[in-house]
Design an enzyme around this catalytic site. Sequence first.
Site, PDB file in Angstrom:
ATOM      1  N   LYS A 112       0.865  -1.190   0.000  1.00 47.13           N
ATOM      2  CA  LYS A 112       0.000   0.000   0.000  1.00 47.13           C
ATOM      3  C   LYS A 112       0.893   1.229   0.000  1.00 47.13           C
ATOM      4  O   LYS A 112       2.048   1.155   0.432  1.00 47.13           O
ATOM      5  CB  LYS A 112      -0.886   0.002   1.256  1.00 47.13           C
ATOM      6  CG  LYS A 112      -2.095   0.909   1.172  1.00 47.13           C
ATOM      7  CD  LYS A 112      -3.267   0.262   0.454  1.00 47.13           C
ATOM      8  CE  LYS A 112      -4.390   1.247   0.237  1.00 47.13           C
ATOM      9  NZ  LYS A 112      -5.601   0.590  -0.275  1.00 47.13           N
ATOM     10  N   ASP A 170      -6.992   4.609  -4.493  1.00 44.10           N
ATOM     11  CA  ASP A 170      -7.639   4.487  -3.184  1.00 44.10           C
ATOM     12  C   ASP A 170      -8.230   5.875  -2.923  1.00 44.10           C
ATOM     13  O   ASP A 170      -8.442   6.644  -3.870  1.00 44.10           O
ATOM     14  CB  ASP A 170      -6.617   4.070  -2.105  1.00 44.10           C
ATOM     15  CG  ASP A 170      -7.277   3.690  -0.774  1.00 44.10           C
ATOM     16  OD1 ASP A 170      -7.858   2.600  -0.687  1.00 44.10           O
ATOM     17  OD2 ASP A 170      -7.247   4.492   0.181  1.00 44.10           O
TER      18      ASP A 170
END
Length: 448
Positions: A129, A169
């Site tokens: 991430k 995201d």
Amino acid sequence: MSIQNAYLNGLMERVIARNPAEPEFHQAVREVLESLVPVVEARPEFIREGVMDCLVEPERIIKFRVPWEDEKGNIHVNRGFRVQFNSAIGPYKGGLRFHPSVYEGIVKFLGFEQIFKNSLTGLPIGGGKGGSDFDPKGRTDLEVMRFCQSFMTELFKYIGPDTDVPAGDIGVGSREIGYLFGQYKRLRNEFTGVLTGKGLTYGGSLARTEATGYGLCYFTDCMLKDAGRSFEGATVVISGSGNVAIYACEKASQLGARVVAMSDSGGYIYDKDGIDLACVKQLKEVERRRISAYTETHPGAEYHAGCRDVWNIPCDIALPCATQNELDEKSAKALIANGCFCVAEGANMPSTPEAIHAFQSSGLLFGPAKAANAGGVATSALEMSQNSMRFYWTFEEVDDHLKKIMVDLYHNASRAAAQYGHPGNLVAGANIAGFLKVGESMLAYGIV
Ligand code: NDP
């Protein structure tokens, strides 16, 4: 609260000591370690061979400076992050988040969660991430482009189609992915599937935009069916009005539900006649305005400032799709008191541990994020496959794959929960099923 296994409890204490002031990361690790107690008791080699200790330590953390110049000539310096958490079952895969709240602890919590989610999809993708504390809100397209180009000018050294494949995201949608991909292509002089969520003209997959929200509803539909219920005629409350929330609203409506509320970070709208999704899409995807503007064209709807109270609206099904820890114990109790019978998480870790406890002890159906929102990354993996084949599938083909992945995922999590003594507990089931594949692979590699 201590974990009911001495070794895992000690490991949790070490995680807290080694990663101070990162409460979101501690929260995510604790939940997984609690779920894995019956697994390490049945399979002590996971502790003996160091798998548990390696699992909670990222393989690599990259942290970098992102300087850029705004349209008025002011220089800004943001921080960029990429956490390459675990590559046991495939290249690191996970989104980039651009939001002022981003710091190392947020990226670590999201990267850790991603390991298990990606494994649950059944596809060969590891966990990672990234992101930045940059806030795209209120910035011009030129400023966003300059920021993205500066961000990628550092990040490109560490990623690649077989190494690490970022995606979007919060705050990173198709505009940002376009700028990031363009800069990667320019720096490397190659056209590969290094990012997912790309535009359809340059390697994106049909149905990727819809995938997380649609997948959430396919998963929820499985939970409902197993309990003899369905979306048909149900009243639904959704938080957020970004990518996940919009397509959860679309699919829930297609499955016969009436969505009556959506929100953004400023407040929520309540439309008892059912949300007009075309209006929300226009406001959020095209005009980039606040959700409060909905009432300009829908005078019968209400707008309330502040987003927490969205959970006080009576509903049958609640789909939190905004951000972490947005649904606390008080909100959970309000949902239960108002007759809500199902909560499924579209956002990552939106329910606090106390809220999850309240849901589970009331017998409400609870679908945890790791499982329920895995449709996005699953479809990203399908985008990677199409890029590798230099081929495109139709919307229906991708959507069919997605549906099958979500149904299989639900049954795997459900089966693992029953097998390890927690029937019906999808939190435990998702953590266990997600872990087993990763843990077995780590055992096979020896100490690496
Ligand atoms: P978007 O940026 O498209 O939308 C985020 C939405 O949540 C917006 O409505 C935003 O409101 C709201 N929001 C963000 N931060 C806060 C906050 N602190 N308080 C209240 N509301 C907030 O993001 P996505 O829809 O892509 O992501 C939403 C969630 O889903 C995240 O948790 C993400 O990690 C998760 N997720 C996303 C996937 C994807 O494919 N996109 C895949 C799997 C999980 P505002 O516009 O006012 O900021």
